[in-house]
Design an enzyme around this catalytic site. Structure first.
Site, mmCIF file in Angstrom:
data_model
loop_
_atom_site.group_PDB
_atom_site.id
_atom_site.type_symbol
_atom_site.label_atom_id
_atom_site.label_comp_id
_atom_site.label_asym_id
_atom_site.label_seq_id
_atom_site.Cartn_x
_atom_site.Cartn_y
_atom_site.Cartn_z
ATOM 1 N N HIS A 143 2.007 4.267 -2.961
ATOM 2 C CA HIS A 143 2.043 5.728 -2.776
ATOM 3 C C HIS A 143 3.401 6.286 -3.224
ATOM 4 C CE1 HIS A 143 -1.742 6.494 -0.824
ATOM 5 N NE2 HIS A 143 -1.488 5.704 0.209
ATOM 6 N N HIS A 153 0.839 -1.205 0.000
ATOM 7 C CA HIS A 153 0.000 0.000 0.000
ATOM 8 C C HIS A 153 0.874 1.255 0.000
ATOM 9 C CE1 HIS A 153 -3.708 2.274 1.385
ATOM 10 N NE2 HIS A 153 -2.740 3.119 1.728
ATOM 11 N N GLU A 154 1.838 1.307 0.927
ATOM 12 C CA GLU A 154 2.678 2.498 1.052
ATOM 13 C C GLU A 154 3.683 2.614 -0.090
ATOM 14 O OE1 GLU A 154 2.016 4.845 3.045
ATOM 15 O OE2 GLU A 154 0.480 3.720 4.131
#
Length: 379
Positions: free
Chosen positions: A73, A69-70
């Site tokens: 980003h 997820h990160e």
């Protein structure tokens, strides 16, 4: 960083992956709740050792999902020209620490939605594997782990879209406000106000759970609300400081009345006349107008007190390294970013070996307070 520097694990794509100490608490609690309640309810009668193994695998799977997820980003941020220094996993999830704000509202939107999209993709993948495993007659606990990861990633995606800054949904909300007004600072202020309402609502819900017998489960909304309040306020301060400092040289914000000593001074005189009198922990050493280095409190403490009277500053001072100095023309906003990046709060301002002043994080914060008080509506 809002939760401390954390424990460094590994570098991925040039990004330092860290674990905040609070993550170990949630990892232990999550493993315990999965082993004690979730998996036994789904697969009753399972061997306790196998249940514990399934709980650990599920926890590590969620851990990996958070990293993906990160990292998503971070990848999108890099494409938008925004560098990411670290990714820290902490009590409530993860944070990709961007070096600067996105260049425009569209970039902010793309960076913000990238994480939830990745979580939805992981949820879909886990759901597909879950259905496949069930069809192939895989062990029940293995099927339960895949079900958990499908649901957990779905919840992660949905929860992150709550419009509470700095959650992903809050950043999407700020991007919309930014695009409408063209003012990042105003958009950040409005986003943090909305986030504060949501945060106080979460905290009230948590308190209500505690008072009605919810026990420790009511602490999570309270802690999450506090996190949103603190993180949102930190983001607002960062934007306001950048606005207040952008385009201004360090020479405008530094302190010029720097107390310096000569190399011939004894440590006893340094302690009695300078360190104790002026409550200093760092003193530059200057001779004939040229900066030689500095002596700090830690150095003095390393020398036995009985030797202070016959030990001179020139015997113990340390030359200043280039990373401890800045030029007077350095952009103050860039220096602020450097302070955040390096964890250093004080720099000497030097030109042609001459000490011109000292600039600290407190000096930059003072500049922000003055700018805020002079702004329309300021106190």
């Amino acid at each position: 960083m809002m939760w401390g520097r954390g424990v460094s694990l590994v570098r991925v794509m040039g990004i330092d992956l860290r674990l905040d100490v609070s993550w170990f608490l949630i990892a232990a609690l999550l493993t315990w709740s999965l082993a004690a309640g979730y998996f036994p309810a789904l697969v009753p009668g399972s061997d306790p050792a196998r249940v514990l193994l399934a709980a650990v695998i599920a926890m590590l799977g969620l851990f990996g999902s958070l990293i993906v997820h990160e990292l998503t980003h971070a990848v999108v941020a890099r494409r938008e020209g925004v560098a990411v220094r670290t990714i820290t996993l902490f009590l409530f999830g993860g944070v990709a620490e961007m070096r600067d704000e996105p260049p425009d509202a569209a970039a902010e939107f793309r960076i913000a939605v990238a994480g939830p999209v990745a979580s939805l993709a992981l949820s879909a993948l886990a759901a597909f594997l879950w259905a496949l495993a069930r069809g192939l007659g895989a062990p029940d606990l293995g099927v339960a782990v895949l079900r958990y990861l499908a649901l957990a990633n779905l919840v992660l995606a949905v929860f992150n879209m709550v419009p509470a800054f700095p959650l992903d949904g809050g950043r999407v909300f700020r991007a919309m406000l930014w695009r409408r007004s063209g003012d990042l600072s105003a958009a950040t202020r409005r986003a943090t106000r909305v986030s504060a309402v949501i945060a106080y609502g979460m905290m009230a819900l948590g308190v209500a759970q505690i008072l009605t017998g919810g026990g420790a489960f009511g602490l999570w909304p309270v802690l999450l609300g506090l996190f949103i309040l603190v993180a949102g306020r930190s983001a607002q301060i960062r934007v306001e400081m950048r606005d207040a400092l952008a385009g201004r040289p360090v020479a405008e914000v530094m302190r010029r009345d720097v107390v310096a000593v000569g190399p011939e001074m004894t440590l006893q005189a340094l302690v009695d006349d300078v360190i104790l009198t002026r409550a200093l922990s760092f003193v530059p050493v200057v001779e004939d107008g040229h900066l030689l280095g500095a002596v700090d409190l830690e150095t003095v403490r390393g020398i036995e007190r009985q030797h202070w009277a016959d030990t001179r500053v020139e015997d113990v001072f340390a030359p200043l390294r280039p990373d401890q100095m800045v030029a007077p023309g350095t952009d103050a906003a860039e220096l602020l970013d450097r302070m955040a990046r390096e964890g250093r709060r004080k720099f000497t301002v030097v030109e042609d070996r001459r000490l011109l002043g000292v600039v600290t994080l407190a000096d930059l914060m003072a500049r922000l307070r003055v700018s805020a008080s002079l702004a329309p509506g300021g106190g």
